[in-house]
Design an enzyme around this catalytic site. Structure first.
Site, PDB file in Angstrom:
ATOM      1  N   HIS A  19       0.853  -1.184   0.000  1.00  7.18           N
ATOM      2  CA  HIS A  19       0.000   0.000   0.000  1.00  7.18           C
ATOM      3  C   HIS A  19       0.892   1.238   0.000  1.00  7.18           C
ATOM      4  CE1 HIS A  19       0.705  -0.711   4.380  1.00  7.18           C
ATOM      5  NE2 HIS A  19       0.987   0.583   4.314  1.00  7.18           N
TER       6      HIS A  19
HETATM    7  C1  T46 Z   1       2.795   0.888   7.000  1.00 10.11           C
HETATM    8  C2  T46 Z   1       3.591  -0.337   7.251  1.00 10.11           C
HETATM    9  C3  T46 Z   1       5.048  -0.054   7.458  1.00 10.11           C
HETATM   10  C4  T46 Z   1      -4.461  -0.629  13.418  1.00 10.11           C
HETATM   11  O1  T46 Z   1      -5.555  -0.936  13.927  1.00 10.11           O
HETATM   12  N1  T46 Z   1      -3.783   0.467  13.874  1.00 10.11           N
HETATM   13  C5  T46 Z   1      -2.584   0.846  13.351  1.00 10.11           C
HETATM   14  O2  T46 Z   1      -2.005   1.861  13.801  1.00 10.11           O
HETATM   15  C6  T46 Z   1      -2.036   0.072  12.280  1.00 10.11           C
HETATM   16  C7  T46 Z   1      -0.709   0.476  11.648  1.00 10.11           C
HETATM   17  C8  T46 Z   1      -2.725  -1.023  11.826  1.00 10.11           C
HETATM   18  N2  T46 Z   1      -3.912  -1.369  12.393  1.00 10.11           N
HETATM   19  C9  T46 Z   1      -4.618  -2.583  11.952  1.00 10.11           C
HETATM   20  C10 T46 Z   1      -5.092  -2.557  10.508  1.00 10.11           C
HETATM   21  C11 T46 Z   1      -5.028  -4.009  10.100  1.00 10.11           C
HETATM   22  O3  T46 Z   1      -6.222  -4.664  10.484  1.00 10.11           O
HETATM   23  O4  T46 Z   1      -3.688  -3.667  12.014  1.00 10.11           O
HETATM   24  C12 T46 Z   1      -3.890  -4.575  10.947  1.00 10.11           C
HETATM   25  C13 T46 Z   1      -2.605  -4.804  10.157  1.00 10.11           C
HETATM   26  O5  T46 Z   1      -2.293  -3.589   9.434  1.00 10.11           O
HETATM   27  P1  T46 Z   1      -1.707  -3.615   7.955  1.00 10.11           P
HETATM   28  O6  T46 Z   1      -2.247  -4.768   7.205  1.00 10.11           O
HETATM   29  O7  T46 Z   1      -1.909  -2.244   7.368  1.00 10.11           O
HETATM   30  O8  T46 Z   1      -0.139  -3.882   8.252  1.00 10.11           O
HETATM   31  P2  T46 Z   1       1.097  -3.716   7.273  1.00 10.11           P
HETATM   32  O9  T46 Z   1       2.246  -4.348   7.935  1.00 10.11           O
HETATM   33  O10 T46 Z   1       0.765  -4.144   5.898  1.00 10.11           O
HETATM   34  O11 T46 Z   1       1.336  -2.106   7.210  1.00 10.11           O
HETATM   35  C14 T46 Z   1       1.717  -1.401   8.364  1.00 10.11           C
HETATM   36  C15 T46 Z   1       0.987  -0.068   8.447  1.00 10.11           C
HETATM   37  O12 T46 Z   1      -0.427  -0.297   8.390  1.00 10.11           O
HETATM   38  C16 T46 Z   1       1.350   0.890   7.337  1.00 10.11           C
HETATM   39  O13 T46 Z   1       0.909   2.188   7.649  1.00 10.11           O
HETATM   40  O14 T46 Z   1       3.278   1.828   6.383  1.00 10.11           O
HETATM   41  O15 T46 Z   1       3.118  -1.133   8.347  1.00 10.11           O
END
Ligand code: T46
Length: 141
Positions: free
Chosen positions: A52
């Site tokens: 993303h």
């Molecule tokens: C990024 C990279 C480096 C939350 O509820 N609160 C939060 O602050 C974050 C970051 C995530 N979430 C929830 C949303 C999803 O249900 O945690 C779950 C996993 O998040 P995501 O799939 O977006 O994780 P990554 O590792 O793909 O991405 C994350 C960050 O979301 C993003 O901003 O830049 O780490």
């Protein structure tokens, strides 16, 4: 339209015979006000994450333990970094597509963010990201 930016920051280490310490402070060695901190751990080297971009969010990613690789892409360039030191931070600002992979050695990825969690700031569809890129190119013509 806002341009994405990515660069490595190196943090000073305060060390002595007891060990090492790194201090991170808003505006001083972190180029924004920190509003949120989260960390990613328990990863699997075969399961990449990210895929993303953000519209406005600024973040610093630091592998405080272990290592990972990250591919980044802006409107006009691609790059790859390895984060493998608590003294190294990857600054990502605005629309930078990111893909994190090859997590090693119990990686703990600490992330400092300029804003609260807001799903509306995410661009999770690569075709939307690429479309924004085309608009930017036509802006500059
Ligand atoms: C990024 C990279 C480096 C939350 O509820 N609160 C939060 O602050 C974050 C970051 C995530 N979430 C929830 C949303 C999803 O249900 O945690 C779950 C996993 O998040 P995501 O799939 O977006 O994780 P990554 O590792 O793909 O991405 C994350 C960050 O979301 C993003 O901003 O830049 O780490």
């Amino acid at each position: 339209m806002l341009q994405g930016e990515h660069k490595i920051l190196t943090f000073d280490i305060h060390g002595d015979e007891r060990g090492k310490l790194i201090s991170l402070e808003s505006i001083k060695n972190i180029p924004f006000d920190i509003r949120r901190v989260y960390y990613i751990f328990g990863t699997d080297s075969n399961l990449p994450r990210g895929f993303h971009a953000h519209r406005k969010l600024k973040q610093i990613l630091i592998a405080v333990n272990g290592s990972l690789k990250i591919k980044v892409e802006t409107w006009n360039e691609k790059a790859q970094y390895e984060l493998n030191s608590p003294a190294k931070g990857l600054y990502l600002s605005g629309p930078v597509w990111r893909e994190m992979f090859d997590f090693q050695n119990d990686c703990v990825l600490l992330v400092l963010a300029s804003d609260f969690y807001n799903e509306e700031d995410y661009i999770r569809d690569k075709s939307v990201f690429n479309k924004m890129k085309r608009y930017t190119e036509s802006d500059s013509n």
